[in-house]
Design a protein around this motif. Structure first.
Motif, PDB file in Angstrom:
ATOM      1  N   GLN A  40       0.770  -1.094  -0.096  1.00 44.91           N
ATOM      2  CA  GLN A  40       0.201   0.148   0.372  1.00 44.91           C
ATOM      3  C   GLN A  40       1.398   1.624   0.083  1.00 44.91           C
ATOM      4  OE1 GLN A  40      -3.384   0.200  -0.690  1.00 44.91           O
ATOM      5  NE2 GLN A  40      -2.811   1.955  -0.613  1.00 44.91           N
ATOM      6  N   TRP A  41       2.286   0.931   1.068  1.00 47.74           N
ATOM      7  CA  TRP A  41       3.008   2.412   0.886  1.00 47.74           C
ATOM      8  C   TRP A  41       3.090   2.482  -0.814  1.00 47.74           C
ATOM      9  CZ3 TRP A  41       8.174   2.445   0.489  1.00 47.74           C
ATOM     10  CH2 TRP A  41       8.871   4.398   1.039  1.00 47.74           C
ATOM     11  N   VAL A  42       3.687   1.450  -1.483  1.00 50.23           N
ATOM     12  CA  VAL A  42       4.244   1.831  -2.775  1.00 50.23           C
ATOM     13  C   VAL A  42       3.165   2.622  -3.593  1.00 50.23           C
ATOM     14  CG1 VAL A  42       5.302   0.485  -4.360  1.00 50.23           C
ATOM     15  CG2 VAL A  42       5.936  -0.291  -1.745  1.00 50.23           C
ATOM     16  N   ALA A  43       2.198   2.121  -2.980  1.00 56.36           N
ATOM     17  CA  ALA A  43       0.818   2.277  -4.252  1.00 56.36           C
ATOM     18  C   ALA A  43       0.879   3.930  -3.904  1.00 56.36           C
ATOM     19  CB  ALA A  43       0.186   1.554  -3.799  1.00 56.36           C
ATOM     20  N   ASP A  44       0.605   4.327  -3.074  1.00 56.46           N
ATOM     21  CA  ASP A  44       1.053   5.749  -2.672  1.00 56.46           C
ATOM     22  C   ASP A  44       1.934   6.031  -3.072  1.00 56.46           C
ATOM     23  OD1 ASP A  44      -1.455   5.333  -1.326  1.00 56.46           O
ATOM     24  OD2 ASP A  44      -0.831   5.082   0.550  1.00 56.46           O
ATOM     25  N   TRP A  45       3.167   6.525  -3.034  1.00 60.22           N
ATOM     26  CA  TRP A  45       4.469   6.616  -3.341  1.00 60.22           C
ATOM     27  C   TRP A  45       4.490   7.074  -4.681  1.00 60.22           C
ATOM     28  CZ3 TRP A  45       8.230   4.672  -6.151  1.00 60.22           C
ATOM     29  CH2 TRP A  45       9.539   5.709  -6.140  1.00 60.22           C
ATOM     30  N   ALA A  46       3.775   5.599  -5.122  1.00 60.39           N
ATOM     31  CA  ALA A  46       3.579   5.648  -7.110  1.00 60.39           C
ATOM     32  C   ALA A  46       2.580   6.585  -7.862  1.00 60.39           C
ATOM     33  CB  ALA A  46       3.477   4.694  -7.892  1.00 60.39           C
ATOM     34  N   ARG A  47       1.505   6.037  -6.798  1.00 57.90           N
ATOM     35  CA  ARG A  47       0.557   7.273  -7.172  1.00 57.90           C
ATOM     36  C   ARG A  47       1.405   8.947  -6.359  1.00 57.90           C
ATOM     37  NH1 ARG A  47      -3.410   6.235  -3.561  1.00 57.90           N
ATOM     38  NH2 ARG A  47      -3.497   3.808  -4.787  1.00 57.90           N
ATOM     39  N   GLU A  48       1.151   9.601  -6.169  1.00 57.27           N
ATOM     40  CA  GLU A  48       2.225  10.298  -5.691  1.00 57.27           C
ATOM     41  C   GLU A  48       2.498  11.430  -6.610  1.00 57.27           C
ATOM     42  OE1 GLU A  48       4.436  12.768  -1.667  1.00 57.27           O
ATOM     43  OE2 GLU A  48       2.825  11.188  -1.711  1.00 57.27           O
ATOM     44  N   ARG A  49       3.586  10.191  -7.258  1.00 54.70           N
ATOM     45  CA  ARG A  49       4.975  10.641  -7.916  1.00 54.70           C
ATOM     46  C   ARG A  49       4.241  10.868  -9.356  1.00 54.70           C
ATOM     47  NH1 ARG A  49       9.386   6.834 -10.628  1.00 54.70           N
ATOM     48  NH2 ARG A  49      10.974   7.803 -10.872  1.00 54.70           N
ATOM     49  N   ASP A  50       2.976  10.435  -9.563  1.00 49.11           N
ATOM     50  CA  ASP A  50       2.450  10.660 -10.947  1.00 49.11           C
ATOM     51  C   ASP A  50       1.777  11.805 -10.844  1.00 49.11           C
ATOM     52  OD1 ASP A  50       3.228   7.924 -11.733  1.00 49.11           O
ATOM     53  OD2 ASP A  50       1.651   6.552 -11.577  1.00 49.11           O
ATOM     54  N   ALA A  51       0.510  12.002  -9.913  1.00 49.87           N
ATOM     55  CA  ALA A  51       0.613  13.228  -9.503  1.00 49.87           C
ATOM     56  C   ALA A  51       1.562  13.885  -9.932  1.00 49.87           C
ATOM     57  CB  ALA A  51      -0.822  13.723  -8.334  1.00 49.87           C
ATOM     58  N   MET A  52       2.633  14.216  -9.235  1.00 48.46           N
ATOM     59  CA  MET A  52       3.385  15.350  -8.966  1.00 48.46           C
ATOM     60  C   MET A  52       4.053  15.307 -10.963  1.00 48.46           C
ATOM     61  SD  MET A  52       4.109  17.165  -6.302  1.00 48.46           S
ATOM     62  CE  MET A  52       6.044  17.419  -6.462  1.00 48.46           C
ATOM     63  N   ALA A  53       4.478  14.455 -10.925  1.00 54.23           N
ATOM     64  CA  ALA A  53       4.314  14.371 -12.841  1.00 54.23           C
ATOM     65  C   ALA A  53       3.200  15.158 -13.219  1.00 54.23           C
ATOM     66  CB  ALA A  53       4.859  13.584 -13.204  1.00 54.23           C
ATOM     67  N   THR A  54       2.203  15.009 -13.451  1.00 59.80           N
ATOM     68  CA  THR A  54       1.242  15.673 -14.346  1.00 59.80           C
ATOM     69  C   THR A  54       0.890  17.095 -13.690  1.00 59.80           C
ATOM     70  OG1 THR A  54      -0.271  13.297 -14.058  1.00 59.80           O
ATOM     71  CG2 THR A  54      -1.368  15.641 -14.547  1.00 59.80           C
ATOM     72  N   MET A  55       1.788  17.111 -12.128  1.00 56.04           N
ATOM     73  CA  MET A  55       1.518  19.020 -11.772  1.00 56.04           C
ATOM     74  C   MET A  55       2.323  19.306 -12.827  1.00 56.04           C
ATOM     75  SD  MET A  55       0.234  19.198  -8.169  1.00 56.04           S
ATOM     76  CE  MET A  55       0.766  18.375  -7.126  1.00 56.04           C
ATOM     77  N   GLU A  56       3.457  18.706 -12.679  1.00 56.11           N
ATOM     78  CA  GLU A  56       5.042  19.190 -13.522  1.00 56.11           C
ATOM     79  C   GLU A  56       4.425  19.609 -15.177  1.00 56.11           C
ATOM     80  OE1 GLU A  56       8.602  17.504 -12.602  1.00 56.11           O
ATOM     81  OE2 GLU A  56       8.438  17.868 -10.435  1.00 56.11           O
ATOM     82  N   GLU A  57       3.682  18.750 -15.620  1.00 57.33           N
ATOM     83  CA  GLU A  57       3.317  18.612 -17.092  1.00 57.33           C
ATOM     84  C   GLU A  57       2.887  19.655 -17.169  1.00 57.33           C
ATOM     85  OE1 GLU A  57       2.270  15.113 -18.714  1.00 57.33           O
ATOM     86  OE2 GLU A  57       4.529  14.129 -17.966  1.00 57.33           O
ATOM     87  N   ALA A  58       2.307  20.387 -16.574  1.00 58.84           N
ATOM     88  CA  ALA A  58       0.447  20.830 -16.487  1.00 58.84           C
ATOM     89  C   ALA A  58       1.332  22.619 -16.214  1.00 58.84           C
ATOM     90  CB  ALA A  58      -0.453  20.954 -15.699  1.00 58.84           C
ATOM     91  N   ARG A  59       1.761  22.530 -15.686  1.00 60.15           N
ATOM     92  CA  ARG A  59       3.246  23.806 -14.941  1.00 60.15           C
ATOM     93  C   ARG A  59       3.470  24.466 -15.925  1.00 60.15           C
ATOM     94  NH1 ARG A  59       6.757  25.765  -9.934  1.00 60.15           N
ATOM     95  NH2 ARG A  59       7.319  27.445 -10.883  1.00 60.15           N
ATOM     96  N   ALA A  60       4.428  23.188 -17.126  1.00 63.28           N
ATOM     97  CA  ALA A  60       5.343  23.181 -18.196  1.00 63.28           C
ATOM     98  C   ALA A  60       4.116  23.970 -19.423  1.00 63.28           C
ATOM     99  CB  ALA A  60       6.375  22.515 -18.668  1.00 63.28           C
ATOM    100  N   ARG A  61       2.726  23.633 -19.394  1.00 62.59           N
ATOM    101  CA  ARG A  61       2.278  24.126 -20.710  1.00 62.59           C
ATOM    102  C   ARG A  61       2.015  25.399 -20.267  1.00 62.59           C
ATOM    103  NH1 ARG A  61       0.074  18.666 -20.150  1.00 62.59           N
ATOM    104  NH2 ARG A  61      -2.173  19.475 -19.038  1.00 62.59           N
ATOM    105  N   ALA A  62       1.862  25.593 -18.952  1.00 67.28           N
ATOM    106  CA  ALA A  62       1.144  27.144 -18.900  1.00 67.28           C
ATOM    107  C   ALA A  62       1.792  27.956 -18.808  1.00 67.28           C
ATOM    108  CB  ALA A  62       0.356  26.859 -17.551  1.00 67.28           C
ATOM    109  N   ASP A  63       3.532  28.103 -18.763  1.00 68.86           N
ATOM    110  CA  ASP A  63       4.344  28.558 -18.467  1.00 68.86           C
ATOM    111  C   ASP A  63       4.995  28.632 -20.103  1.00 68.86           C
ATOM    112  OD1 ASP A  63       4.968  29.083 -15.922  1.00 68.86           O
ATOM    113  OD2 ASP A  63       6.862  27.505 -16.129  1.00 68.86           O
TER     114      ASP A  63
END
Length: 89
Positions: A40-63
């Motif tokens: 469960q910890w690994v799954a949560d970590w992977a989900r958080e990592r994917d969310a961070m990557a999605t946010m970084e992509e959105a920020r780069a697109r907005a910039d």
């Protein structure tokens, strides 16, 4: 065949009642529980990592979109006086 199975089950039941099988059950239960918690910890970590990557992509697109909008605004600032002069003439 059924007698052999029943004899093994009876022996297992006796060991359970003696406590050695109960200790094994508790140990295996704890190991399985720790495994589930780790998964469960690994799954949560992977989900958080994917969310961070999605946010970084959105920020780069907005910039990029803001940079494009700024470039268009600069072009219009340069062109607007020329258009204004052409309309007055």
């Amino acid at each position: 065949m059924f007698a052999a199975i029943r004899q093994k089950l009876t022996g297992a039941w006796k060991r359970l009642r003696e406590g050695s099988l109960a200790k094994l059950f508790v140990f295996e239960f704890i190991v399985v529980l720790l495994g589930v918690l780790a998964a469960q910890w690994v799954a949560d970590w992977a989900r958080e990592r994917d969310a961070m990557a999605t946010m970084e992509e959105a920020r780069a697109r907005a910039d990029l979109e803001l940079a494009d909008a700024g470039a268009v605004a600069n072009i219009w600032q340069l062109v607007a006086p020329c258009i204004h002069d052409d309309l007055e003439a």
